[in-house]
Design a protein around this motif. Structure first.
Motif: not given
Length: 487
Positions: A24-26, A29-30, A204-207, A240-245
């Protein structure tokens, strides 16, 4: 003497999770996509990542439940075959190859452009992108050639580094109390979430979660796969969900809710670098530049390993040439499949370079887009396959896992695919004609797969009949010791 096989019992829950999260390459992506989400959806953007994570967690409920009943290295296509039948399963296998190859090969363009940007920002040196991308192809080939535990260790180090720099940014913002108006949770209020731009944020989020389901690909190499595979799937989605948010919310606090959208619009590529410079220091921004490059490398290695194992499984099925099913006697890696995938990547990269294409705007975005849509389509097919599968067999699983969750996931994923397809110009920046072509690749490959299934049934009925069948080898045993030369 029997032919060498993949090394069993090598990967634990954390190892598999590293592969999935790294894909996912956090950090990339961020720093690269989250500013666009802020421009489109405003300060409610963090909720988009939570909603995408919830949708995929619901999908994972049925998916991991079915994984207890399906022993196959084919992941999606094996599950879809069990639910829909062999023709759709073969079509799904081709979409999987399109999806994973698209997600990896396009990223070589990002590797070239990100390295060039980093070199210019840190040292004022302009580096051509093509040699960097070709060097990346060689490095990723070597990483896939080595043993799977070698890859897991590399990804573990790189993932800790890229998530660490984002935690450092968020920690600096929290310690300073954010911008002048202080910290706020307004991003999570309905008034800031239920806005027209939220649909684009969700796309964007689903990607940003693409590839999370690849946990099942490593079943043969996992320790106690009935436990480690579901655990790794849930850990990857939740993280991923919590970290991205959390990270997106922290960046909003860094600039202030009144200024962040304009800041993202003024300099989307520099938003995260400006924030970390202000709250941590210029040295951290320099480090972030470097870690973006390593983040891209980690993503490439994770996708490369997933593709190789898909190709290995399809070669063992008889759908792809048998030579792709060869496993290295010492490293126990699908080395021929890895070499073939590297050659394919080189052909595509050199082809785009010869055409004078931009490595980011065209190689990355145009090749990634059908890959992303293909993997989302596979998730949808797999969700419906769970419903169909459990209707056909006697089982002791509850209705929540076998009916409610997969049905809800199918509905939500249908909506997600619609959002991504409708907003495809956000990902490609291309003309309508190019966008139609890119989106059409997925149904075209699906139809090609149906034709291939028909051909196999007529000309090679034994291959067709045994497609995605349960393996005849013994159940997964204890881990095999890794020879010192492979470590």
């Amino acid at each position: 003497m029997s032919a060498p096989t993949l090394r069993r019992g090598t990967l634990g829950t954390a190892d598999i999770a590293f592969f999935v999260i790294s894909a996912a390459a956090p950090l990339t992506v961020m720093a690269g996509v989250a500013p666009v989400a802020l421009m489109l959806g405003g300060i409610g953007a963090p909720v988009g990542y939570l909603l995408a994570g919830i949708t995929l967690a619901v999908f994972a409920v049925g998916f991991t439940t079915m994984s207890r009943h399906v022993r196959s290295d084919g992941a999606f296509y094996a599950y879809i075959t069990r639910g829909f039948g062999i023709p759709v399963g073969i079509a799904a296998a081709l979409i999987a190859m399109l999806g994973y190859n698209g997600m990896e090969i396009g990223v070589y363009g990002l590797l070239g452009s990100a390295t060039a940007d980093t070199s210019h920002a840190l040292w004022g040196i302009d580096v051509p992108w093509l040699p960097v991308s070709l060097l990346g192809l060689a490095l990723i080939w070597y990483g896939g050639f080595r043993s799977i535990d070698f890859g897991a260790k590399v990804l573990g180090v790189l993932l800790v580094a890229e998530t660490g720099i984002l935690v450092l940014l968020a920690g600096g913002v929290l310690l300073e109390g954010g911008a002048s108006e202080g910290l706020s949770l307004s991003s999570f209020s309905p008034g800031n979430v239920l806005v027209p731009g939220t649909a684009a944020v969700l796309a964007c989020a689903f990607a940003a979660f693409t590839g999370f389901e690849s946990t099942v690909i490593y079943r043969r190499e996992a320790r106690n796969p009935e436990r480690t595979v579901p655990r790794a799937t849930y850990i990857a989605v939740a993280f991923l969900g919590f970290f991205y948010a959390f990270v997106v919310w922290a960046v909003i606090q860094a600039f202030g809710e009144e200024k962040v959208v304009q800041a993202a619009a003024d300099d989307p590529g520099g938003l995260f670098f400006s924030a970390i410079t202000a709250y941590v220091g210029p040295w951290a921004a320099d480090l972030m530049h470097i870690l973006i490059v390593t983040s891209v490398l980690a993503s490439l290695l994770a996708f490369h390993n997933a593709i190789n194992r898909y190709a290995l499984a399809l070669a063992e099925e008889g759908v792809l040439p048998a030579v792709l099913g060869r496993v290295h006697p010492r490293h126990r890696s699908p080395y021929v499949a890895g070499a073939a995938q590297t050659v394919l990547g080189a052909v595509v990269v050199i082809g785009f370079a010869a055409a004078g294409a931009d490595p980011y705007a065209q190689l990355l975005l145009w090749v990634n887009t059908p890959g992303m849509i293909g993997l989302m389509a596979l998730q949808l097919l797999a969700a419906v396959a769970v419903l169909l599968f459990f209707r056909r067999i006697p089982h002791g699983e509850g209705a929540l896992r076998t009916v409610v969750a997969p049905l809800a996931a199918a509905v939500l994923l249908t909506g997600a695919i619609g959002l991504v397809s409708y907003n495809v110009e956000l990902f490609t920046g291309a003309s309508t004609g190019v966008n139609v072509l890119l989106v059409s690749l997925v149904p075209a490959v699906f139809l090609l797969g149906l034709l291939l299934a028909r051909r196999l049934k007529r000309r090679r009925p034994e291959v067709y009949a045994s497609f995605a069948a349960e393996p005849s080898d013994a159940p997964e045993g204890p881990p095999e010791p890794a020879p010192a030369a492979a470590l």
